[in-house]
Enzyme design. Structure first.
Site, PDB file in Angstrom:
ATOM      1  N   SER A   1       4.371   7.408   6.518  1.00 24.50           N
ATOM      2  CA  SER A   1       3.079   6.819   6.173  1.00 24.50           C
ATOM      3  C   SER A   1       2.155   6.910   7.369  1.00 24.50           C
ATOM      4  CB  SER A   1       3.242   5.345   5.768  1.00 24.50           C
ATOM      5  OG  SER A   1       1.972   4.720   5.637  1.00 24.50           O
TER       6      SER A   1
ATOM      7  N   TYR B   1       5.965  -3.449   7.698  1.00 19.71           N
ATOM      8  CA  TYR B   1       5.933  -2.128   7.070  1.00 19.71           C
ATOM      9  C   TYR B   1       5.652  -1.047   8.111  1.00 19.71           C
ATOM     10  CZ  TYR B   1       4.476   1.683   3.982  1.00 19.71           C
ATOM     11  OH  TYR B   1       4.360   2.902   3.348  1.00 19.71           O
TER      12      TYR B   1
END
Length: 237
Positions: free
Chosen positions: A132, A146
């Site tokens: 990501s 995250y």
């Protein structure tokens, strides 16, 4: 590595979204594709029927089951780790169990799956993980845990590229920005906010991630390894 038309490809987390787009792309190219799913049995079976691929249920949080599933496939040419977890929230109140599960799926699973695949992977094989852009930049509150997992993935990719490079096996991460999926639809409530960070203000299409994966799995990408391939419309620019 074998030619694209005869590649054996294992996609971890392939029943929906980015994973399903990757399954469709590699199947269309003629590869022998097996993909895993955790909870979306109906979607997985429908995709397998549509694409002529094989679906197998594996929980990526169960490392023993995951590594067994990888080993049971025998030598594979391409491993693509797409399965992931997302837990956002105030770190003072975010459930520790949710963070632990996210670390299991986003960090431990890619590492152990890659190591297991490499045991029998032919020379010049390919290992891809879907990371990501939040491994590089986290422009909103609530994403610390995250981002931690996606940053850990970056270090893993760089290290395994060194470990497996002598065999011509490449290890890379594709780092999407906002992607139009069920979890983050292009017309969702956060779209305008996310697009405000982007040079090209739209969600990435899952098919664009799949196209990128196909390139990185091809002979043309033989010298790309240990890299973080960002496709985010300038989200992190």
């Amino acid at each position: 590595m074998t030619t694209k038309a005869s590649q054996k490809v294992l996609v971890l987390g392939g029943s929906r979204g980015i994973g399903a787009a990757i399954v469709r792309r590699f199947a269309a190219d003629g590869a022998n594709v097996v993909f895993t799913y955790a909870g979306s049995a109906d979607a997985a079976q429908a995709l397998a029927t549509e694409t002529g691929t094989t679906a197998t249920r594996v929980d990526s949080a169960d490392i023993a089951a995951l590594t067994k599933a990888v080993a049971d496939q025998g030598p594979i040419d391409v491993l693509i780790v797409n399965a992931g977890k997302l837990a956002l929230g105030d770190p003072l109140t975010l459930d520790p169990k949710a963070v632990d599960e996210m670390i299991d799926v986003n960090v431990k699973a890619p590492y152990f799956a890659a190591v297991e695949a490499a045991r029998t992977m032919p020379d010049n094989g390919r290992i891809l993980v879907i990371g990501s852009t939040n491994g590089d930049r986290i422009p909103f509150a609530g994403g610390a845990a995250y981002a931690l997992t996606k940053s850990a993935m970056q270090g893993m990719v760089r290290g395994l590229a060194r470990d497996f490079g002598a065999r011509g096996i490449t290890v890379n991460s594709i780092q999407p920005g906002p992607v139009d999926t069920d979890m983050n639809p292009a017309d969702g409530p956060m779209s305008d906010y996310m697009h405000s960070f982007m040079a090209i203000p739209r969600h990435v299409h899952a098919s664009e991630i799949a196209d990128y994966a196909a390139f990185l799995a091809s002979p043309s990408a033989a010298m790309i390894t240990g890299s973080l391939q960002t496709i985010d419309g300038g989200f992190g620019a």
